[in-house]
Design a protein around this motif. Structure first.
Motif: not given
Length: 771
Positions: A325-344
């Motif tokens: 459950a903790e990993a899911f929470s941190s994964m959400g933050n990481d995905i959000n940052q990675r999405e912005q990076q991938i889009n760039f």
């Protein structure tokens, strides 16, 4: 639900238990089966050894008894004197002492003299039997006498020479077979097919008993089907050639089948119990796992909707679930940052941070305004590949970054945007008016880019080609803008210009070149007559004979229009099609030379090749194959290469030309005098011929300076061992001057224009008729 995780876990666990059980079961059964088979084979081998030992002991006893009998003095004297009563008494008494079933006395002719039993039970002519037994002295054999099987041995009776033969034997019957069965544990059968003899240890026999058929076909019904009852081994015994005897050992497999089935049923019961336990335990495990996982699935659906701040709530769970459950929470933050990076990264070049080509097309559609004029500048860095080769790719990458930085400095202030559209190509777009007012326009950009760069303490000067396009006057669609500005920068590079402004019509000309290139490819592959060769004769000035021609390619398109050779050859060189085109030319010219030879016309043909042809690894081998194919002497082919080609690929070109000279091909340096060949380089080139450029020959009879240049070039060529050809001879005066200058060959319109092969043959006939 059959697709639920709980059911899948249950099925997986049960499947693993089942798979493990089945593998163990089949592995155990296989090993047991192999063990049983090996045991049967071992038992048969032991039985074979026992029977051999048994018969060997009988043989030893027979040999001993026979030697005692034949060594008895009284017996030998009785045999010698033919004392029938004594012989019969001795045979009977001796057979009783050793328990022998058979004792016979045979004369040298094979006739029966006496026996320990009634003589009428045996054939009186035993000569064939005696002859075969004598081939194996002191060895026992199995023979059938009076339809009974005996193990016998034959020894001579000597007094002192051989006067008779004594035959001693033991009878082989069912009791012997039974005795062997008790020793080996297997049924034993003695079989003599020639005598219809069957002796067997089998107690219960069918009415018509054939041991081989019976023991090989007997089956028994078991749980899993029909199985053979016996494993058999048949062995040939020492016997008469015409009356062979075999012994058949038969191992009974019934008890093994019974033991195997008991073991199988025991294992099946254990497997069923294991499956039952597996189903119960896997159901409990699946239930404990799927309950919290279903809650985590809710979080995953929130993530799919872009909500990465969802918080997991529920009863107290195991450490692993809480960690997940903790990993899911941190994964959400990481995905959000990675999405912005991938889009760039998907839209930008990773090295410079500029837009990439595909993103730039979108930007052009979105950002350019119809009421504002923009300047599009495509920039190509010249020689970046050499920097990468000599200084390394890191220096090259740093150069790209430095160029990108200067482009950004120029364009950002104007509100422009930029992209890296190739390995060493950039595109920058900015408002035309602002650039003219603040930055001196494109000239200011190029001046800023050409200033010296300091890269890792190295001073590096870069050269650029720029293509300029105006929006919206020269295009509005992003695809058109990109294509046209690239056409402009290519034109700048090809024309060695710093700046080239796109001109209306260049796009269409570019498309025409692409169409022409496609048609040229088709013309080469189809060989339908669009491409053809012409030949311009060369006059040997001293002999006044035509002994050489220059091969020149021509192209007439399907619509009837002619294409200038310089245009389509240049196009072929730029596109890399020149190798295929030259291959076509070589094949055509060599075939024509071969055809001329068949007609009695001996002409040396020159073929023009490019730098790409010389550099192509397969050119030499292809030329050799073509010469062999048409059986043409390499000396009849001359390769013409321009000074430009030699200079651009000097080291590789010299090596390639030396290889051609080794096979006998002639080498000619074309357009001599207008290039950059130094006298030092000239003496190093492996050439046979200098071809003076026509610019010195066209007005030779009118220009004294041209005469000085031509005379000195001819003298130099001869001193270096070259023959000299003058092209562009168009007047008789020029030809006479060349004759006075001792030039070797002349070529030009004064003699003839380039002709097709058939026309050249007619021209040669006319020429020699007039001269």
């Amino acid at each position: 639900m059959t697709n639920s995780l709980k059911n899948r876990i249950t099925i997986l666990c049960v499947g693993l238990v089942l798979l493990t059980t089945l593998v163990s079961l089949f592995s155990f059964l296989w090993s047991t089966s192999k063990f049983q088979e090996e045991k049967v084979n071992q038992d048969i081998n032991v039985a074979q050894s026992v029977y051999k030992q048994y018969l060997k002991s009988k043989e030893s006893l027979l040999l001993t008894a026979a030697k005692v009998l034949t060594s008895d003095f009284g017996f030998k004297q009785a045999v010698a004197t033919r004392d029938a009563g004594t012989i019969s008494s001795v045979l009977f008494n001796h057979s009783q002492r050793i328990d022998a079933d058979l004792m016979l006395l045979i004369n040298l002719s094979g006739q029966l003299i006496s026996a320990n039993t009634s003589e009428d039970d045996f054939e009186h002519d035993l000569k064939p039997l005696m002859k075969e037994l004598l081939n194996a002295p002191e060895q026992s054999s199995f023979v059938v006498l009076n339809k009974e099987l005996y193990q016998v041995i034959l020894l001579p009776v000597k007094a002192p020479r051989t006067v008779a033969y004594s035959l001693v034997g033991f009878k082989i019957d069912d009791s012997v077979a039974s005795e062997l069965k008790s020793l080996t544990g297997m049924d034993v059968s003695f079989i003599g097919r020639a005598d219809d003899l069957v002796i067997s240890s089998l107690i219960k026999r069918p009415a018509q008993f054939d041991p081989v058929n019976y023991f090989n076909t007997a089956t028994i019904s078991r749980f899993f089907g029909e199985y053979q009852v016996y494993r058999n081994l048949d062995i040939e015994l020492t016997s008469l050639v015409t009356h062979p005897i075999i012994i058949l050992l038969s191992a009974d497999l019934t008890q093994g089948y019974s033991d195997f089935e008991k073991l199988l049923f025991t294992l099946l019961i254990l497997a069923i119990l294991t499956m039952f336990v597996g189903v119960i335990t896997s159901s409990l495990l699946a239930n404990n796992l799927t309950t919290p996982l279903s809650q985590l699935a809710v979080i995953a659906r929130q993530f799919a909707q872009g909500n990465y701040s969802f918080e997991f709530k529920g009863e107290k769970q195991s450490t692993e679930i809480a960690t997940l459950a903790e990993a899911f929470s941190s994964m959400g933050n990481d995905i959000n940052q990675r999405e912005q990076q991938i889009n760039f990264q998907a839209r930008h070049d990773s090295l410079t941070g500029f837009y990439n080509r595909s993103a730039m097309l979108e930007v052009l559609d979105d950002e350019l305004k119809d009421n504002v004029e923009y300047t599009l500048v495509a920039i190509d860095i010249k020689g970046l590949r050499h920097i990468n080769d000599k200084l390394g790719p890191r220096i090259g990458d740093d150069c790209l970054k430095a160029v990108a930085c200067r482009i950004a400095e120029f364009s950002d202030e104007l509100g422009g945007f930029h992209a890296r559209i190739g390995g060493d190509e950039f595109l920058t777009v900015f408002p035309t008016a602002a650039a003219r007012e603040l930055k001196s326009g494109v000239v200011g950009l190029i001046a800023q880019l050409q200033s010296c760069y300091t890269i890792q303490k190295l001073k590096i000067s870069l050269r650029f080609s720029a293509g300029i396009l105006q929006y919206p006057s020269q295009g509005t669609m992003s695809d058109d803008l990109m294509r046209r500005v690239l056409i402009a920068v290519d034109s700048a590079a090809n024309k060695n210009e710093s700046i080239h402004y796109y001109q209306i019509g260049e796009d269409e000309a570019h498309l025409d070149r692409l169409i022409m290139l496609d048609e040229l490819k088709q013309a080469i592959s189809d060989d339908d007559g669009q491409l053809f060769m012409t030949y311009q004769p060369k006059l040997h000035i001293k002999t006044q004979k035509i002994d050489k021609v220059e091969s020149l390619i021509r192209w007439q398109r399907k619509d009837g229009s002619w294409v200038n050779p310089e245009v389509f050859i240049d196009l072929a060189e730029q596109s890399g099609l020149i190798v295929e085109l030259t291959a076509w030319v070589v094949n055509t010219v060599v075939a024509q030379v071969a055809d001329w030879q068949l007609k009695g016309i001996n002409l040396q043909a020159a073929i023009n090749v490019s730098a790409q042809d010389i550099a192509f690894p397969g050119f030499h081998s292809a030329l050799v194959r073509t010469l062999k194919k048409y059986k043409v002497d390499p000396k009849l082919i001359t390769i013409e290469l321009t000074e430009r080609d030699m200079i651009e690929n000097e080291e590789k070109g010299i090596k390639a030309l030396e290889n051609l000279k080794e096979i006998g091909v002639k080498i000619s340096l074309d357009d001599y005098g207008v290039g950059q060949t130094s006298l030092g380089r000239l003496k190093m080139l492996p050439i046979d011929e200098l071809k003076l450029d026509k610019c010195f020959i066209l007005k030779l009879d009118e220009s004294q300076k041209d005469q000085f240049i031509v005379q000195s070039s001819i003298t130099l060529g001869h001193q270096l061992g070259f023959s000299v050809v003058a092209e562009g001879v168009e007047t008789l005066g020029s030809l006479n001057l060349l004759k006075d200058m001792q030039c070797d060959h002349a070529q030009g319109y004064y003699l003839s224009r380039p002709l097709k092969a058939e026309q050249l043959e007619e021209w040669l006939n006319d020429y020699y008729a007039k001269n």
